[in-house]
Motif scaffolding. Sequence first.
Motif, PDB file in Angstrom:
ATOM      1  N   LYS A  87      54.876 -43.011  66.706  1.00 45.19           N
ATOM      2  CA  LYS A  87      56.153 -42.552  67.264  1.00 45.19           C
ATOM      3  C   LYS A  87      56.755 -41.356  66.536  1.00 45.19           C
ATOM      4  O   LYS A  87      57.260 -40.437  67.166  1.00 45.19           O
ATOM      5  CB  LYS A  87      57.146 -43.704  67.272  1.00 45.19           C
ATOM      6  CG  LYS A  87      56.861 -44.694  68.370  1.00 45.19           C
ATOM      7  CD  LYS A  87      57.683 -45.944  68.216  1.00 45.19           C
ATOM      8  CE  LYS A  87      57.289 -46.982  69.257  1.00 45.19           C
ATOM      9  NZ  LYS A  87      57.966 -48.256  69.017  1.00 45.19           N
ATOM     10  N   TYR A  88      56.715 -41.372  65.224  1.00 41.73           N
ATOM     11  CA  TYR A  88      57.304 -40.242  64.498  1.00 41.73           C
ATOM     12  C   TYR A  88      56.584 -38.934  64.806  1.00 41.73           C
ATOM     13  O   TYR A  88      57.235 -37.930  65.083  1.00 41.73           O
ATOM     14  CB  TYR A  88      57.298 -40.514  62.993  1.00 41.73           C
ATOM     15  CG  TYR A  88      58.336 -41.513  62.554  1.00 41.73           C
ATOM     16  CD1 TYR A  88      59.683 -41.193  62.621  1.00 41.73           C
ATOM     17  CD2 TYR A  88      57.979 -42.757  62.093  1.00 41.73           C
ATOM     18  CE1 TYR A  88      60.641 -42.106  62.229  1.00 41.73           C
ATOM     19  CE2 TYR A  88      58.925 -43.671  61.696  1.00 41.73           C
ATOM     20  CZ  TYR A  88      60.257 -43.336  61.768  1.00 41.73           C
ATOM     21  OH  TYR A  88      61.209 -44.235  61.378  1.00 41.73           O
ATOM     22  N   MET A 144      62.816 -46.157  73.852  1.00 40.24           N
ATOM     23  CA  MET A 144      61.773 -46.400  72.872  1.00 40.24           C
ATOM     24  C   MET A 144      62.407 -47.130  71.690  1.00 40.24           C
ATOM     25  O   MET A 144      63.536 -46.848  71.318  1.00 40.24           O
ATOM     26  CB  MET A 144      61.234 -45.047  72.413  1.00 40.24           C
ATOM     27  CG  MET A 144      60.248 -45.096  71.284  1.00 40.24           C
ATOM     28  SD  MET A 144      59.436 -43.514  71.110  1.00 40.24           S
ATOM     29  CE  MET A 144      60.458 -42.718  69.911  1.00 40.24           C
ATOM     30  N   ILE A 145      61.684 -48.071  71.148  1.00 45.33           N
ATOM     31  CA  ILE A 145      62.165 -48.737  69.934  1.00 45.33           C
ATOM     32  C   ILE A 145      61.488 -48.050  68.758  1.00 45.33           C
ATOM     33  O   ILE A 145      60.262 -47.977  68.682  1.00 45.33           O
ATOM     34  CB  ILE A 145      61.805 -50.230  69.938  1.00 45.33           C
ATOM     35  CG1 ILE A 145      62.420 -50.941  71.134  1.00 45.33           C
ATOM     36  CG2 ILE A 145      62.249 -50.868  68.644  1.00 45.33           C
ATOM     37  CD1 ILE A 145      63.893 -51.129  71.068  1.00 45.33           C
ATOM     38  N   LEU A 146      62.285 -47.504  67.892  1.00 45.18           N
ATOM     39  CA  LEU A 146      61.735 -46.837  66.715  1.00 45.18           C
ATOM     40  C   LEU A 146      62.110 -47.661  65.489  1.00 45.18           C
ATOM     41  O   LEU A 146      63.255 -48.032  65.306  1.00 45.18           O
ATOM     42  CB  LEU A 146      62.307 -45.423  66.587  1.00 45.18           C
ATOM     43  CG  LEU A 146      61.702 -44.584  65.470  1.00 45.18           C
ATOM     44  CD1 LEU A 146      60.286 -44.190  65.808  1.00 45.18           C
ATOM     45  CD2 LEU A 146      62.529 -43.339  65.242  1.00 45.18           C
ATOM     46  N   ASN A 147      61.112 -47.930  64.715  1.00 44.89           N
ATOM     47  CA  ASN A 147      61.337 -48.736  63.524  1.00 44.89           C
ATOM     48  C   ASN A 147      61.446 -47.812  62.321  1.00 44.89           C
ATOM     49  O   ASN A 147      60.498 -47.145  61.960  1.00 44.89           O
ATOM     50  CB  ASN A 147      60.164 -49.703  63.363  1.00 44.89           C
ATOM     51  CG  ASN A 147      60.428 -50.723  62.315  1.00 44.89           C
ATOM     52  OD1 ASN A 147      61.573 -51.053  62.059  1.00 44.89           O
ATOM     53  ND2 ASN A 147      59.387 -51.207  61.701  1.00 44.89           N
ATOM     54  N   MET A 148      62.617 -47.767  61.760  1.00 45.23           N
ATOM     55  CA  MET A 148      62.861 -46.839  60.649  1.00 45.23           C
ATOM     56  C   MET A 148      62.934 -47.659  59.366  1.00 45.23           C
ATOM     57  O   MET A 148      63.831 -48.451  59.175  1.00 45.23           O
ATOM     58  CB  MET A 148      64.189 -46.132  60.907  1.00 45.23           C
ATOM     59  CG  MET A 148      64.353 -44.819  60.230  1.00 45.23           C
ATOM     60  SD  MET A 148      65.827 -44.051  60.909  1.00 45.23           S
ATOM     61  CE  MET A 148      66.012 -42.706  59.803  1.00 45.23           C
ATOM     62  N   GLY A 149      61.971 -47.492  58.534  1.00 47.71           N
ATOM     63  CA  GLY A 149      61.962 -48.273  57.298  1.00 47.71           C
ATOM     64  C   GLY A 149      61.187 -49.550  57.470  1.00 47.71           C
ATOM     65  O   GLY A 149      60.630 -49.764  58.528  1.00 47.71           O
ATOM     66  N   MET A 170      66.125 -45.945  71.304  1.00 43.59           N
ATOM     67  CA  MET A 170      66.417 -44.537  71.507  1.00 43.59           C
ATOM     68  C   MET A 170      66.050 -44.073  72.910  1.00 43.59           C
ATOM     69  O   MET A 170      65.137 -44.589  73.541  1.00 43.59           O
ATOM     70  CB  MET A 170      65.604 -43.695  70.527  1.00 43.59           C
ATOM     71  CG  MET A 170      65.671 -44.238  69.129  1.00 43.59           C
ATOM     72  SD  MET A 170      65.650 -42.932  68.003  1.00 43.59           S
ATOM     73  CE  MET A 170      64.165 -42.164  68.509  1.00 43.59           C
TER      74      MET A 170
END
Lengths: 401, 430
Positions: free
Chosen positions: A165-166, B47-52, B68
Amino acid sequence: MMILGTDPLLSGNVDLTVVLIVLMKVGIAFAFLLVAVMLMIWFERKLISDMQNRIGPSVAGPWGILQTLADGIKLFFKEDLIPERSDRFVFKLAPYLSLIPAFLVFAIVPIGGDFRNDNGGVVTWFGHETLVQVADPPIGVLFFLATSSIAVYGVMLAGWSSGSKYPLLGAVRSSAQMISYEAALGLSIATVFLMSGTLSTNGIVSEQSTWNWNLVTTGVVPFIIFVIAGTAELNRPPFDLVEAEQELVGGFHTEYSALRFALFFLAEFMNVITMSAIAVTLFLGGPNGPILIEAIPWIWPPIWFFLKVGVFLFVFVWLRATLPRLRYDQLMDLGWKILIPASLGWFLLIAALNIANDQGWQSWIVILVGLTVISVGALALMAAVRKAKIQRASQAFEEAN
Amino acid sequence: MTNGKELLLGEPERVFRREESPVLRLNEEEANAAIDDTDALDDDHRMILNMGPSHPSTHGVLRLMLEMEGETILRSKPVIGYLHTGMEKTAEGLSYLQGATNVTRMDYAAPLFSELAFSLTVEKLLNIDVPPRATWIRMLMCELNRVSSHLLFQATNGMDLGAVSMMIYGWREREEVLRFFEKVTGLRMNHNYIRPGGVAADLPDGWREDVKKLLEIIPPRLEEYDILQTGQPIFRERLQGVGVMNPAEALALSATGPILRSTGYAWDLRRHMPYLAYDEVDFDVVVGTYGDCFDRFAIRLNEIRESLKIIEQILELMPEGDYRIQNKKVTPPPRARIDESMEALIHHFKIFTEGFHVPEGEVYVAVESPRGELGCYIVSDGGPNPYRMHIRGPSFVNLQTLPHLMEGGLIADGVAVISSVDPIMGEVDR
C-alpha cells in the motif's frame, strides 16, 4: 545518423577512427557519470552533515570519499527480495526504467568545446572535427523531456508492482507530481527555444557564447521556474513526496532491497547531476566562460561547466537540509496555480517581444501591454481560485450539516 | 467427579475456562453489529492502511489503522499495547523506595516528572514535608526536564514534517541539558533522582555556572528555530489549520497540557493547583487561539522560554539546607554513621530490605508534565509496598484525541497531528 545529428564528426566519411571516437565519448560519459554519482552522494552526505553539526562519512577512504563504494558493495551482496504479491516482471523492470533515462539524458549535454568566435563548439580530435558531447540530435532538449517522462514510468511502475500500500500511494503521488511539473518545466524551457531559435543543445550553448546567457535574456523568471519544477521532477526535498519517509516509509521503493534499491538510488542522484547539467546548458551558457590561461584553452570549458554544475548540486543539498516537505495538495497548488500560469504568461511575453523586434515595434509598449495582460490574467486566475475555494468550503459545510 | 479447576473456582456451573471467560468475547449478534459499523469496508474506493507499529513517524510503537479514500483519512483508530511492560503491576512488588526507579521508565522523555508525581504521592501518604531545598531542587530539575522534553518535540516535529536538520538541532540542545542531568544524577535518562523524602543527592559543585551556561546557550538557539521553522512559509502551511480542536472537544476528550492550552483554555496545574513552590515564581501560561498543530508547536516553543524564566528565578531563590528529610524511617542514614551506630545499621538494613511502611489510605497527586496532567494514584494497605499504583499518563489520555484530529486530513496531516500530540509510548502502555 539523424540521432547523432549535427555533429561534424559524422558529416564526412565514417571510418574506424570516427567509430572509435564515438565509442570513446560514450565510454567517457558513462564512466564520468558513475564517478560523478559516487562523488555526489559523498558530497551530499558530507555537506549535509556539516550543516547539521555532524561529521558524516569519515571511515572509508580519505574523508570518507569511498563510502558510496562501500555502500554499493554492501548492497550488491545483500539478499535480493521480491515481495510475494508483486508483479515480478514489472518489479524487476522498473529500476532499469529509472536508470536508463538518467544515463541517456547526459548524452546531449555539451561538457566542453571551443565556443569562441562563433566556432560552434567544434574541436579537432585525432584529425576529426567533433563536438564535446555524445550526441547532438536536432530535437535536442525535446529528447531530454522525452527521457525524463520515461523516468516517471520507472517510479510509477515500481510503486504499483510492489503489491503493497505505501508504494502504491507513492506511485500515485509520483505520476501526478511528475506529470504536472513536467508541464511547467516544458513551458519554462520553451522561452529558451524562443531566444535561441533552436532545440539543439549545441546550438543553445553557441547562442550564449558572448556572456548573453539565457538566464538574463529570458528574464530570470523561466530560470526560477525551471529550478523549482526541476527539483519537483527530481523528487528532491522539499518536493520528495514520492519517497516521503515520514509518511510513506520509503514511498515507491519501500519494497526494494539490495541491488535493485541501489539502482534507484543511483538513478536518483544521476538525475540530480543531469538536471543540473541541463540547467547549466539552457540558462548558464554551458561550458562558456573566460579562457584564463591561453596555453591550455581546451581545459577551461569543462572546468567552467563543472563549476556551474557544482553550484546547482550545492543548492539541491542546501534545500534538502533546510526545508520541510510540502503537502500533496500544496504541491499541486504550486504547480498548477502558480508555476504553469506564470511560465505560460512569461512565454507569451517573450514571444510578443520577439515579434516586436522583428516588426520594429516599440518594445517598451509591448512590455507594458504584455505585463498588463499578464497581471489581468493573474488576477482573473486568483479570483477563480478563490471562488472555487469558497464554493468548496460552503459545499463541505452544507454536507457537514 | 471434580477436577482441579472446579475445586479452585467454586460451583460447577460457574466454572470459568481460561479460553472462554476472562477474554472479552462477543456473541454473534454483537459481532455482526460491530461489522456493520464498518460498513464502508467493501467500498472499492476505500482502503485500510495500517500505520505502525513500526513506522518512521509513529513515535515508537503506536499503531494506527486508517480508513482512507485516496490520501484522505476518513477514520482512524489508534492501537496501543505494543510497549506494555506491566509497570503498574510491577510497582506492587516494589517498595516505595524502589518505586521511583520503576515510574521513571514510563515517560522516558521527561522521567523526572513521573518520579516527582510518585514521590509527592508517597509523601502525602506519609504526611511528611520535604526540606525547602529539596523542593527547589525538584523544581529546577523538572523545569530543565520540561525544556529538554520540549526540545525533543522540536526535533521530532521538524523531522516529521521533513525538515530533517531540525532533528539534529533539537537533539543537540537537548544533549546540553542531559549533560547537566548526568552531572547531577549520574544518568542521562531514568534518573531515579527524585525520591520519597527529597532527592537522591545534593546539586554538585558549580551547578550554578552550568545552569547559567544553559540559560545562555538555549535562547539564541530558539531564535534560530524561529528562523528555521516559525517563519518558514512551507512550515506554517503544513501546520496552520491542521488538526483543529475547540476547547469543548478538548475537555470532553480529557486532553491536558499543550493540547488543551492550544485551544485557548488556560489550564496549567502549576498555576491552578500549585505544587512544589510554583506559587513563588513568576511565569506565564502560554495558550493558543485556534487549537491547530501550529498552536501546539508554538506553545511548546514558548514554554521552553517560560521554563528558562522559571529556572532563572530558581537560581536566585534556591535556599540552603538539607536536600532530603532527616526522618530515619524514610531516609537511609549517611554511610559514615553505619560504622558507628547500631541503630543506623538497622535502619539502613530495614529500609533497603523491607522498605518503610506507609500508613493506610489512598492518595492522588497530579503534576504538570510537559505532556499534560501526570497523576499518580496510590492505595496503601499499610505495608511497605503499594497495594495498587496507577499513573494517569497524559500521553495515554491525549492519544484519544487522535481520531478526532486526524479526521478529514491527508496522510501528511496525520503525521503532523501525531507529532503535535507528542505521545510517549512508554507512558501510554506503562
